[in-house]
Write an enzyme that holds these catalytic residues in place. Structure first.
Site, PDB file in Angstrom:
ATOM      1  N   PHE A  14       3.232 -34.719  16.918  1.00  0.00           N
ATOM      2  CA  PHE A  14       1.881 -35.281  16.915  1.00  0.00           C
ATOM      3  C   PHE A  14       1.878 -36.739  17.374  1.00  0.00           C
ATOM      4  O   PHE A  14       1.059 -37.143  18.163  1.00  0.00           O
ATOM      5  CB  PHE A  14       1.244 -35.151  15.526  1.00  0.00           C
ATOM      6  CG  PHE A  14      -0.204 -35.543  15.502  1.00  0.00           C
ATOM      7  CD1 PHE A  14      -1.178 -34.671  15.982  1.00  0.00           C
ATOM      8  CD2 PHE A  14      -0.589 -36.779  15.030  1.00  0.00           C
ATOM      9  CE1 PHE A  14      -2.520 -35.035  15.981  1.00  0.00           C
ATOM     10  CE2 PHE A  14      -1.928 -37.148  15.022  1.00  0.00           C
ATOM     11  CZ  PHE A  14      -2.895 -36.272  15.499  1.00  0.00           C
ATOM     12  N   GLU A  48       4.232 -27.548   9.634  1.00  0.00           N
ATOM     13  CA  GLU A  48       5.147 -26.594  10.262  1.00  0.00           C
ATOM     14  C   GLU A  48       6.621 -26.906   9.979  1.00  0.00           C
ATOM     15  O   GLU A  48       7.495 -26.088  10.264  1.00  0.00           O
ATOM     16  CB  GLU A  48       4.913 -26.566  11.778  1.00  0.00           C
ATOM     17  CG  GLU A  48       3.541 -26.057  12.175  1.00  0.00           C
ATOM     18  CD  GLU A  48       2.417 -27.080  12.015  1.00  0.00           C
ATOM     19  OE1 GLU A  48       1.264 -26.642  11.867  1.00  0.00           O
ATOM     20  OE2 GLU A  48       2.695 -28.303  12.036  1.00  0.00           O
ATOM     21  N   GLU A  75      -8.974 -40.729   6.631  1.00  0.00           N
ATOM     22  CA  GLU A  75     -10.237 -40.993   5.939  1.00  0.00           C
ATOM     23  C   GLU A  75     -10.432 -40.088   4.726  1.00  0.00           C
ATOM     24  O   GLU A  75     -11.338 -40.311   3.935  1.00  0.00           O
ATOM     25  CB  GLU A  75     -11.393 -40.821   6.919  1.00  0.00           C
ATOM     26  CG  GLU A  75     -11.365 -41.851   8.038  1.00  0.00           C
ATOM     27  CD  GLU A  75     -12.500 -41.664   9.029  1.00  0.00           C
ATOM     28  OE1 GLU A  75     -13.485 -40.975   8.701  1.00  0.00           O
ATOM     29  OE2 GLU A  75     -12.392 -42.221  10.125  1.00  0.00           O
ATOM     30  N   THR A  76      -9.594 -39.052   4.601  1.00  0.00           N
ATOM     31  CA  THR A  76      -9.690 -38.132   3.477  1.00  0.00           C
ATOM     32  C   THR A  76      -8.317 -38.026   2.809  1.00  0.00           C
ATOM     33  O   THR A  76      -7.358 -38.667   3.231  1.00  0.00           O
ATOM     34  CB  THR A  76     -10.128 -36.729   3.952  1.00  0.00           C
ATOM     35  OG1 THR A  76      -9.076 -36.171   4.757  1.00  0.00           O
ATOM     36  CG2 THR A  76     -11.421 -36.784   4.760  1.00  0.00           C
ATOM     37  N   HIS A  78      -6.374 -35.576   2.995  1.00  0.00           N
ATOM     38  CA  HIS A  78      -5.571 -34.599   3.730  1.00  0.00           C
ATOM     39  C   HIS A  78      -4.108 -35.033   3.860  1.00  0.00           C
ATOM     40  O   HIS A  78      -3.194 -34.232   3.636  1.00  0.00           O
ATOM     41  CB  HIS A  78      -6.178 -34.360   5.113  1.00  0.00           C
ATOM     42  CG  HIS A  78      -5.379 -33.448   5.974  1.00  0.00           C
ATOM     43  ND1 HIS A  78      -5.298 -32.092   5.754  1.00  0.00           N
ATOM     44  CD2 HIS A  78      -4.592 -33.697   7.052  1.00  0.00           C
ATOM     45  CE1 HIS A  78      -4.509 -31.549   6.659  1.00  0.00           C
ATOM     46  NE2 HIS A  78      -4.076 -32.495   7.461  1.00  0.00           N
ATOM     47  N   ARG A 118       9.264 -49.016  10.988  1.00  0.00           N
ATOM     48  CA  ARG A 118       9.942 -48.053  10.120  1.00  0.00           C
ATOM     49  C   ARG A 118      10.654 -46.922  10.883  1.00  0.00           C
ATOM     50  O   ARG A 118      11.402 -46.149  10.290  1.00  0.00           O
ATOM     51  CB  ARG A 118       8.930 -47.440   9.153  1.00  0.00           C
ATOM     52  CG  ARG A 118       8.434 -48.420   8.103  1.00  0.00           C
ATOM     53  CD  ARG A 118       7.281 -47.817   7.295  1.00  0.00           C
ATOM     54  NE  ARG A 118       6.985 -48.585   6.103  1.00  0.00           N
ATOM     55  CZ  ARG A 118       6.284 -49.712   6.061  1.00  0.00           C
ATOM     56  NH1 ARG A 118       5.796 -50.213   7.184  1.00  0.00           N
ATOM     57  NH2 ARG A 118       6.062 -50.335   4.925  1.00  0.00           N
TER      58      ARG A 118
END
Length: 145
Positions: A14, A48, A75-76, A78, A118
């Protein structure tokens, strides 16, 4: 002469550029420590990673897996849920297969400005954790000794 430990890497795609930096650092650390890199599996995201890790742990030539990626602040909730789910699954796999899993996932809740500093450290630390656990598996110590 003992056989070289076979290590595989699971890496998210991602955050492609950042994850490629992590992959290069981990691959270099594996080589520097005298272990063999047996496989690299790229997955879309963190959810995954446990399945890809389990598939690698089933292989006879894989003694350990290093899991790399980034879970950014969102923002959540998740990211927090994902981080906890993935972490729990990886610990369960480690205990099920009795093979070490080095977790080099940055986050959850990491902000974009915190990622770059990092990348290498997390990747190398995940390899170092695997190295320590593989050595412990070969020469167990007694508690209190």
């Amino acid at each position: 002469m003992s056989k070289k430990s076979g290590v595989a890497i699971v890496v998210g795609s991602f955050h492609k550029n950042e994850c490629e930096t992590m992959l290069a650092a981990a691959a270099g650390a594996i080589k520097e420590r005298g272990m063999d890199l047996r496989a690299v599996v790229r997955v879309p995201g963190s959810y995954e990673k446990p399945l890809a890790t389990k598939r690698l742990l089933l292989r006879d030539d894989v003694d350990a897996v290093v899991v790399l990626g980034i879970i950014e602040h969102g923002e959540t909730a998740h990211g927090r849920v994902m981080g906890q789910s993935v972490s729990d699954a990886l610990v369960t796999l480690q205990l099920e297969f009795m093979k070490p899993i080095g977790v080099g996932i940055i986050g959850p809740e990491v902000f974009p400005t915190q990622i770059q500093p990092r990348l290498v450290g997390h990747a190398v630390a995940a390899v170092a954790a695997v190295e320590v656990m593989l050595a412990g598996a070969e020469s167990p110590y007694e508690i209190g000794a």
